[in-house]
Design an enzyme around this catalytic site. Structure first.
Site, short mmCIF file in Angstrom:
data_model
loop_
_atom_site.label_atom_id
_atom_site.label_comp_id
_atom_site.label_asym_id
_atom_site.label_seq_id
_atom_site.Cartn_x
_atom_site.Cartn_y
_atom_site.Cartn_z
N LYS A 1 0.83 -1.21 0.00
CA LYS A 1 0.00 0.00 0.00
C LYS A 1 0.87 1.26 0.00
CE LYS A 1 -2.14 -1.07 3.82
NZ LYS A 1 -1.44 -2.33 4.13
N ARG B 1 -10.03 1.19 8.31
CA ARG B 1 -9.54 -0.14 8.65
C ARG B 1 -10.57 -0.97 9.37
NH1 ARG B 1 -3.81 0.47 8.40
NH2 ARG B 1 -2.74 -1.36 9.12
N ARG C 1 11.58 -6.18 4.88
CA ARG C 1 11.48 -4.71 4.77
C ARG C 1 12.53 -4.02 5.65
NH1 ARG C 1 5.79 -1.90 5.48
NH2 ARG C 1 5.79 -3.03 7.44
N ARG D 1 11.02 -2.10 11.11
CA ARG D 1 9.87 -1.61 11.89
C ARG D 1 9.61 -2.54 13.07
NH1 ARG D 1 4.95 0.16 7.99
NH2 ARG D 1 3.79 -1.03 9.55
N ARG E 1 -1.16 -9.06 13.10
CA ARG E 1 -1.66 -8.05 12.15
C ARG E 1 -2.51 -8.73 11.06
NH1 ARG E 1 3.81 -5.64 10.46
NH2 ARG E 1 2.66 -4.25 9.07
#
Ligand code: AP5
Ligand code: ZN
Length: 211
Positions: A13, A88, A127, A155, A166
Site C-alpha cells: 500500500k 480499517r 522490509r 519496523r 496483524r
C-alpha cells in the site's frame, strides 16, 4: 480523485500510494506514517498509539478518526486524496463517508491490493527503512546499496509474532470493509503480486488513470 487503498499488511500500500498519489496530483495520507511520526516525535498521540502498534492491534477509532478528520481539513485534501491504511474497519468507513457527505463530496474508489499470506510474510520480514530519508527497501526485492548500513532499521511491528497478529486483525476487522465498498459500488480489486511497476500499471488502469 478521492481514493482509499485497502489491503493486508505488506500488500504494498505504502509503495503504491507514493507513486499513485504523485501521478494523480493528490496528497497521500497514511495513518501508519502519521502515527509513526508521532511515536518518534514523542507526542501524546504517539505515546497512546505505540502500545497498539507494537502489538499489531488497531489504535482506537476515536483517536484515529479525529486524526484523519484534522488531516483532511488541510491542503484542500477533500478535493482529492489517497488514503493509505484508513479506513480499517466498518466504523471508520462509516465515519469517513459521513465526513465526506458533510463536505458535499464522496469517495470515488476503494482500491484493494490482494496478496496471499506467504507473500505478506516475505515482504514484511525483508522490509528495511532508511532513518535519514524514510525510503522503504526490501532486502531481496528492492535492496538498499549497503544492507548492513546503520541508517537502516526494521519496523518494530515487523517481527514474526506481530505479523501474525496483524494478519489476524486484518481478516477479522479490516476485511469486512471490502464488502462495505462492494455493496456501494466503489470497490476495485487488483492482484498485487509482481514487480512494483507492474502492480502500479494494473492499479492505474483499474481506476481509469492510465490515460
Ligand atoms: P500501517 O503502517 O498502515 O501498516 P500495514 O497496513 O500493516 O501495512 P504496511 O505498512 O506494513 O505494509 P504496506 O502495505 O504499506 O506495504 P509496503 O509498501 O511498505 O499501520 C501500522 C499500524 O498503525 C497498525 O498495525 C495500527 O496499529 C496502526 N494504524 C494504522 N492505520 C490505522 C487505522 N486506520 N486504524 C487503527 N490503527 C491504525 O511494502 C512492504 C514491503 O514489501 C517493503 O519492503 C516493500 O519494498 C516491498 N514491496 C512492495 N511492493 C512490492 C512488490 N510488488 N514486490 C515485492 N516487494 C514489494
Ligand atoms: Zn504502509
Amino acid at each position: 480523485m478521492r481514493l482509499v487503498l485497502v489491503g493486508p499488511p505488506g500488500a504494498g500500500k505504502g509503495t503504491q500510494a507514493e507513486i499513485i498519489a504523485e501521478r494523480l496530483g493528490v496528497p497521500k495520507i497514511s495513518t501508519g506514517d502519521i502515527f509513526r511520526a508521532n511515536v518518534s516525535g514523542g507526542t501524546s498521540l504517539g505515546l497512546e498509539a505505540k502500545r497498539y502498534m507494537d502489538a499489531g492491534d488497531l489504535v482506537p477509532d476515536e483517536v484515529t478518526n479525529r486524526m484523519v478528520a484534522d488531516r483532511l481539513e488541510q491542503d484542500d485534501a477533500l478535493d482529492g486524496f489517497l488514503l493509505d491504511g484508513y479506513p480499517r474497519n466498518t466504523e471508520q468507513a462509516e465515519v469517513l463517508d459521513g465526513l465526506l457527505l458533510a463536505a458535499g463530496v464522496s469517495l470515488d474508489v476503494a482500491l484493494e491490493l490482494t496478496v496471499d499470506d506467504d507473500e505478506v510474510v516475505r515482504r514484511l520480514s525483508g522490509r528495511r527503512v532508511s532513518k535519514s530519508t524514510g525510503k522503504v527497501y526490501h532486502l531481496e526485492f528492492d535492496p538498499p546499496e549497503d544492507p548492513e548500513s546503520d541508517d537502516l532499521y526494521q519496523r518494530s511491528d515487523d517481527q514474526p509474532e506481530t505479523i501474525k497478529n496483524r494478519l489476524k486483525v486484518y481478516a477479522e476487522q479490516t476485511a469486512p470493509i471490502i464488502g462495505y465498498y462492494g455493496a456501494r459500488d466503489k470497490l476495485v480489486q487488483i492482484d498485487a503480486i509482481g514487480e512494483v511497476a507492474e502492480v502500479t500499471a494494473r492499479a492505474l488502469s483499474a481506476i481509469g488513470a492510465d490515460k
